[in-house]
Design a protein around this motif. Structure first.
Motif, PDB file in Angstrom:
ATOM      1  N   ARG A 187     -12.921 -12.035  -2.778  1.00  0.00           N
ATOM      2  CA  ARG A 187     -12.183 -10.789  -3.529  1.00  0.00           C
ATOM      3  C   ARG A 187     -13.221  -9.746  -3.623  1.00  0.00           C
ATOM      4  NH1 ARG A 187      -9.554 -14.822  -6.582  1.00  0.00           N
ATOM      5  NH2 ARG A 187     -11.091 -14.306  -8.231  1.00  0.00           N
ATOM      6  N   VAL A 188     -14.544 -10.358  -4.004  1.00  0.00           N
ATOM      7  CA  VAL A 188     -15.518  -9.067  -4.344  1.00  0.00           C
ATOM      8  C   VAL A 188     -16.009  -8.267  -3.060  1.00  0.00           C
ATOM      9  CG1 VAL A 188     -17.851  -8.708  -4.947  1.00  0.00           C
ATOM     10  CG2 VAL A 188     -16.611 -10.298  -6.345  1.00  0.00           C
ATOM     11  N   ARG A 189     -16.054  -9.114  -1.911  1.00  0.00           N
ATOM     12  CA  ARG A 189     -16.319  -8.451  -0.902  1.00  0.00           C
ATOM     13  C   ARG A 189     -14.991  -7.659  -0.236  1.00  0.00           C
ATOM     14  NH1 ARG A 189     -19.135 -13.250   2.958  1.00  0.00           N
ATOM     15  NH2 ARG A 189     -21.033 -13.479   1.594  1.00  0.00           N
ATOM     16  N   PRO A 247     -15.105   0.352  -2.701  1.00  0.00           N
ATOM     17  CA  PRO A 247     -16.435   0.646  -3.003  1.00  0.00           C
ATOM     18  C   PRO A 247     -16.640   1.101  -4.595  1.00  0.00           C
ATOM     19  CG  PRO A 247     -16.242   1.775  -0.953  1.00  0.00           C
ATOM     20  CD  PRO A 247     -14.836   0.987  -1.528  1.00  0.00           C
ATOM     21  N   ALA A 248     -15.304   1.993  -5.082  1.00  0.00           N
ATOM     22  CA  ALA A 248     -15.407   2.261  -6.410  1.00  0.00           C
ATOM     23  C   ALA A 248     -15.682   1.051  -7.493  1.00  0.00           C
ATOM     24  CB  ALA A 248     -14.165   2.813  -6.904  1.00  0.00           C
ATOM     25  N   GLU A 249     -14.854  -0.006  -7.033  1.00  0.00           N
ATOM     26  CA  GLU A 249     -14.696  -1.211  -8.094  1.00  0.00           C
ATOM     27  C   GLU A 249     -16.088  -1.886  -7.929  1.00  0.00           C
ATOM     28  OE1 GLU A 249     -11.548  -3.434  -6.639  1.00  0.00           O
ATOM     29  OE2 GLU A 249      -9.779  -2.199  -7.249  1.00  0.00           O
ATOM     30  N   VAL A 250     -16.747  -1.989  -6.653  1.00  0.00           N
ATOM     31  CA  VAL A 250     -18.032  -2.482  -6.571  1.00  0.00           C
ATOM     32  C   VAL A 250     -19.093  -1.896  -7.455  1.00  0.00           C
ATOM     33  CG1 VAL A 250     -19.795  -3.245  -4.818  1.00  0.00           C
ATOM     34  CG2 VAL A 250     -17.455  -3.316  -4.196  1.00  0.00           C
ATOM     35  N   ALA A 251     -18.936  -0.511  -7.276  1.00  0.00           N
ATOM     36  CA  ALA A 251     -19.649   0.261  -8.019  1.00  0.00           C
ATOM     37  C   ALA A 251     -19.479  -0.243  -9.660  1.00  0.00           C
ATOM     38  CB  ALA A 251     -19.723   1.801  -7.967  1.00  0.00           C
ATOM     39  N   ARG A 252     -18.292  -0.091 -10.195  1.00  0.00           N
ATOM     40  CA  ARG A 252     -18.086  -0.270 -11.552  1.00  0.00           C
ATOM     41  C   ARG A 252     -18.504  -1.783 -12.053  1.00  0.00           C
ATOM     42  NH1 ARG A 252     -13.250   2.307 -10.661  1.00  0.00           N
ATOM     43  NH2 ARG A 252     -12.195   0.390 -10.201  1.00  0.00           N
ATOM     44  N   SER A 253     -18.405  -2.701 -11.246  1.00  0.00           N
ATOM     45  CA  SER A 253     -18.707  -4.409 -11.275  1.00  0.00           C
ATOM     46  C   SER A 253     -20.400  -4.043 -11.416  1.00  0.00           C
ATOM     47  CB  SER A 253     -18.462  -5.066 -10.337  1.00  0.00           C
ATOM     48  OG  SER A 253     -19.048  -6.339 -10.344  1.00  0.00           O
ATOM     49  N   ILE A 254     -21.213  -3.492 -10.508  1.00  0.00           N
ATOM     50  CA  ILE A 254     -22.717  -3.246 -10.338  1.00  0.00           C
ATOM     51  C   ILE A 254     -23.151  -2.728 -11.738  1.00  0.00           C
ATOM     52  CG2 ILE A 254     -24.508  -2.525  -9.298  1.00  0.00           C
ATOM     53  CD1 ILE A 254     -23.076  -2.913  -6.553  1.00  0.00           C
ATOM     54  N   ALA A 255     -22.345  -1.600 -12.161  1.00  0.00           N
ATOM     55  CA  ALA A 255     -22.873  -1.170 -13.326  1.00  0.00           C
ATOM     56  C   ALA A 255     -22.838  -1.864 -14.520  1.00  0.00           C
ATOM     57  CB  ALA A 255     -22.090   0.259 -13.514  1.00  0.00           C
ATOM     58  N   LYS A 256     -21.611  -2.651 -14.580  1.00  0.00           N
ATOM     59  CA  LYS A 256     -21.387  -3.345 -15.683  1.00  0.00           C
ATOM     60  C   LYS A 256     -22.412  -4.691 -15.673  1.00  0.00           C
ATOM     61  CE  LYS A 256     -17.780  -6.195 -17.930  1.00  0.00           C
ATOM     62  NZ  LYS A 256     -18.706  -7.268 -18.320  1.00  0.00           N
ATOM     63  N   ASN A 257     -22.686  -5.257 -14.725  1.00  0.00           N
ATOM     64  CA  ASN A 257     -23.632  -6.367 -14.592  1.00  0.00           C
ATOM     65  C   ASN A 257     -25.062  -5.769 -14.956  1.00  0.00           C
ATOM     66  OD1 ASN A 257     -22.008  -8.352 -13.645  1.00  0.00           O
ATOM     67  ND2 ASN A 257     -22.248  -7.649 -11.488  1.00  0.00           N
ATOM     68  N   MET A 258     -25.439  -4.582 -14.498  1.00  0.00           N
ATOM     69  CA  MET A 258     -26.702  -3.875 -15.032  1.00  0.00           C
ATOM     70  C   MET A 258     -26.791  -3.745 -16.566  1.00  0.00           C
ATOM     71  SD  MET A 258     -28.497  -3.627 -12.313  1.00  0.00           S
ATOM     72  CE  MET A 258     -29.830  -2.547 -12.749  1.00  0.00           C
ATOM     73  N   GLU A 259     -25.641  -3.370 -17.074  1.00  0.00           N
ATOM     74  CA  GLU A 259     -25.721  -3.151 -18.461  1.00  0.00           C
ATOM     75  C   GLU A 259     -25.870  -4.500 -19.409  1.00  0.00           C
ATOM     76  OE1 GLU A 259     -21.935  -1.130 -19.533  1.00  0.00           O
ATOM     77  OE2 GLU A 259     -22.513   0.719 -18.546  1.00  0.00           O
TER      78      GLU A 259
END
Length: 610
Positions: free
Chosen positions: A251-253, A257-269
């Motif tokens: 599902r992640v793959r 791209p917008a959802e991936v970017a939001r997920s990455i930003a949340k993980n970095m936070e």
């Protein structure tokens, strides 16, 4: 700070995720004091008790969460989990079914049902293998039917016994056993190989135990653990979890791209938040997992892939520093620097250089830190950034003992801070300059700079900085006073030596002049006692002689008067230099010798005249 119910719950959950269950219990206890009987708080505290192995208290909290709301699904699940941990698989199965009827969408209840049923089967056996016996009186027909059934069972018993013996002799599936035991499976295989060596099994240890007994104990222990883990978390549950993880990856793959970017930003936070809360190990693990995941993605899915890789290397380095692993942190920061230089990321280069220099400072490698920060100076974008860099370089030079260079960089930092108008960095730079001046023993300038820094600290305001500066100012003032007292003592000693020498010279002069005066008086007495033949001289000769004597007496009286006044003036003037006193003595001695020669020549001339 004001403690609220929500903050206590959040802190308790954070501590629980970090494995600090006893500290988490303290937070939950305080939260229940503020809001007694909160069912969610009781469930979380029950989970902590269960992790600590206190099943009774865990069950008590789970039941308390269900007192007001019997249909609270979280309370039902927690009570079922507690009963399962206590070994009451049947009661646990009951509450798993209740929760599943209330929330069929939650798959954890279905997993609980499956593992509870499997645990019951593993404990008491399969219900299909049980046989019911009827020992009451049976009729003739029933006895005949029963006999026929018994004959058929006896006919088939041999084949069933053979199958049963084969099942007992067969070993469990090695793949399943490996999944249950994990890394311990290799140990079990090794022990089973040792068991085949009969000679080795007969050897006794120093304690008198046989090696064979020890090997058998180890194998039985591993079998018990295997059975326990099979009850606690069956294989099908692990397979299901693995399948769920794979579905999440797919599902992640497939996400946009917008959802991936939001997920990455949340993980970095989340990574930064974990580090800020003190969970450095968890932050490091999550950053490493995220780094591995991003490396497997394409640049089409993640446009800023290289920048994210550098950020994650930096996060890993920060976590390593928090854990005290400086060399590992330095390696991560250098990876961040290499990635930034390779892909031309100037901001990342600046960040990596700053991080590397900080590690060098913490490991007391000040010269390497200076070189790194000097490489960083051309990248500074503001005067405030330069003020910070100059201050850090000056601090390193001060640690190396080069106080003059540290003072120069402190002045540069102060100039940059003045350009920016930042009072705080003006304070830091002024303190650095003052500390360098203390090292150079320029206490007067250091006191002035510390007083200026104290005024800046009052403007910030920073009470701790004020107290520190006041203590430093007192120490420097004491050192300055000692320096002044030492210098005055040396000056007094030198002046005392000069005054003593001048007094001795004056006394010597007085003694010499008194002696000269006595000699002159004796000579004048000899000149007054003259022969009678001199009375008969001619009037012209007497007149000339008298005139000569009068002139000579006048000259002598003037000389005696001058000689009487000179010792008084010289005795009063004690602060004159020794060189002038010695020159005066030489002149007076020359004048006295000339006068004596004149006095010796005059009687001869008079005698010749007579």
């Amino acid at each position: 700070p004001i403690v609220t119910f929500g903050s206590l719950i959040t802190e308790g959950k954070t501590l629980s995720r970090r494995g600090l269950y006893r500290k988490a219990l303290g937070c939950f206890n305080n939260a229940l004091k503020l809001k007694e009987g909160d069912k969610k708080c009781l469930v979380t505290r029950s989970q902590c008790f269960l992790k600590l192995g206190d099943t009774e208290k865990s069950l008590k909290d789970a039941e308390a969460s269900l007192q007001k709301d019997k249909l609270f699904c979280e309370g039902l699940y927690q009570k079922a989990e507690t009963l399962y941990a206590m070994g009451d698989f049947e009661f646990a199965l009951v509450f798993y079914h209740r929760g599943r009827r209330l929330r069929p969408d939650l798959h954890k209840f279905q997993l609980g049902i499956n593992k509870a049923e499997e645990a019951i089967i593993n404990s008491i056996g399969n219900p299909a293998s049980l046989k019911l016996e009827n020992r009451e009186e049976l009729g003739f027909v029933s006895r005949q039917a029963e006999s026929r059934k018994n004959n058929q069972k006896l006919h088939n018993k041999s084949t069933k016994d053979q199958k049963g013996t084969k099942k007992q002799q067969t070993v469990k599936n090695p793949k399943t056993e490996r999944q249950l035991l994990g890394q311990l499976y290799d140990d079990k295989v090794y022990l089973e190989k040792l068991l085949k060596d009969e000679d080795f099994m007969q050897i006794n240890t120093r304690q008198g135990l046989k090696v064979g007994d020890l090997v058998l104990d180890g194998i039985s222990y591993l079998n018990q653990r295997r059975d326990f883990w099979q009850q606690h978390k069956p294989i099908y549950a692990r397979v299901y979890e693995r399948r769920v993880r794979q579905q999440r990856w797919t599902r992640v793959r497939k996400r946009k791209p917008a959802e991936v970017a939001r997920s990455i930003a949340k993980n970095m936070e989340d990574i930064e938040l974990m580090l800020a809360r003190g969970s450095a190990e968890e932050s490091c693990r999550k950053a490493e997992r995220m780094l591995k995941k991003i490396k497997g993605w394409d640049e089409d899915e993640v446009p800023n892939k290289h920048e994210l890789i550098g950020d994650l290397h930096s996060c890993i380095g920060n976590a390593k520093v928090a854990m005290g692993q400086m060399e590992a942190a330095l390696r991560s920061y250098k990876k961040d620097l290499d990635c930034a230089r390779k892909h031309d990321l100037p901001d990342a280069v600046s960040r990596a250089l700053d991080s590397i220099a900080r590690v060098y400072v913490q490991t007391s490698r000040f010269q390497q830190a200076i070189n790194t920060w000097e490489e960083r100076i051309p990248m500074a974008k503001s005067s405030l950034e330069k003020a910070w860099l100059f201050h850090e370089i000056g601090r390193c030079y001060l640690e190396l003992g080069e106080a003059e260079t540290a003072q120069d960089f402190g002045q540069k930092s102060l100039e940059s801070a003045d350009e920016e108008g930042d009072v705080e960095w003006q304070l830091h730079a002024t303190v650095l300059v003052a500390q360098a001046q203390v090292k150079l023993k320029d206490y007067r300038s250091a006191i002035m700079n510390f007083e200026t820094a104290l005024e800046k600290a009052k403007l910030v305001p920073d009470q701790e900085a004020q107290n520190t500066i006041v203590e430093a100012l007192n120490k420097v003032s004491k050192s300055f006073i000692k320096q002044l007292s030492r210098g005055s003592k040396e000056a007094a000693v030198s002046s005392q030596k000069g005054s003593d020498s001048s007094h001795e010279n004056a006394e010597n002069k007085m003694f010499e002049k008194d002696r000269e005066r006595e000699e002159e008086e004796q000579q004048m007495g000899k000149q007054d006692v003259k022969p009678k033949k001199e009375a008969r001289k001619d009037t012209e000769v007497q007149g000339n002689a008298k005139d000569g004597e009068k002139d000579r007496e006048g000259v002598e009286e003037e000389q005696v008067g001058n000689e009487d006044e000179k010792p008084k003036e010289e005795a009063g003037n004690d602060t004159e230099e020794e060189g002038n006193a010695e020159d005066g003595e030489d002149k007076e001695e020359a004048e006295g010798e000339q006068q004596m020669e004149n006095q010796d020549d005059k009687p001869k001339e008079e005698a010749e005249n007579d």
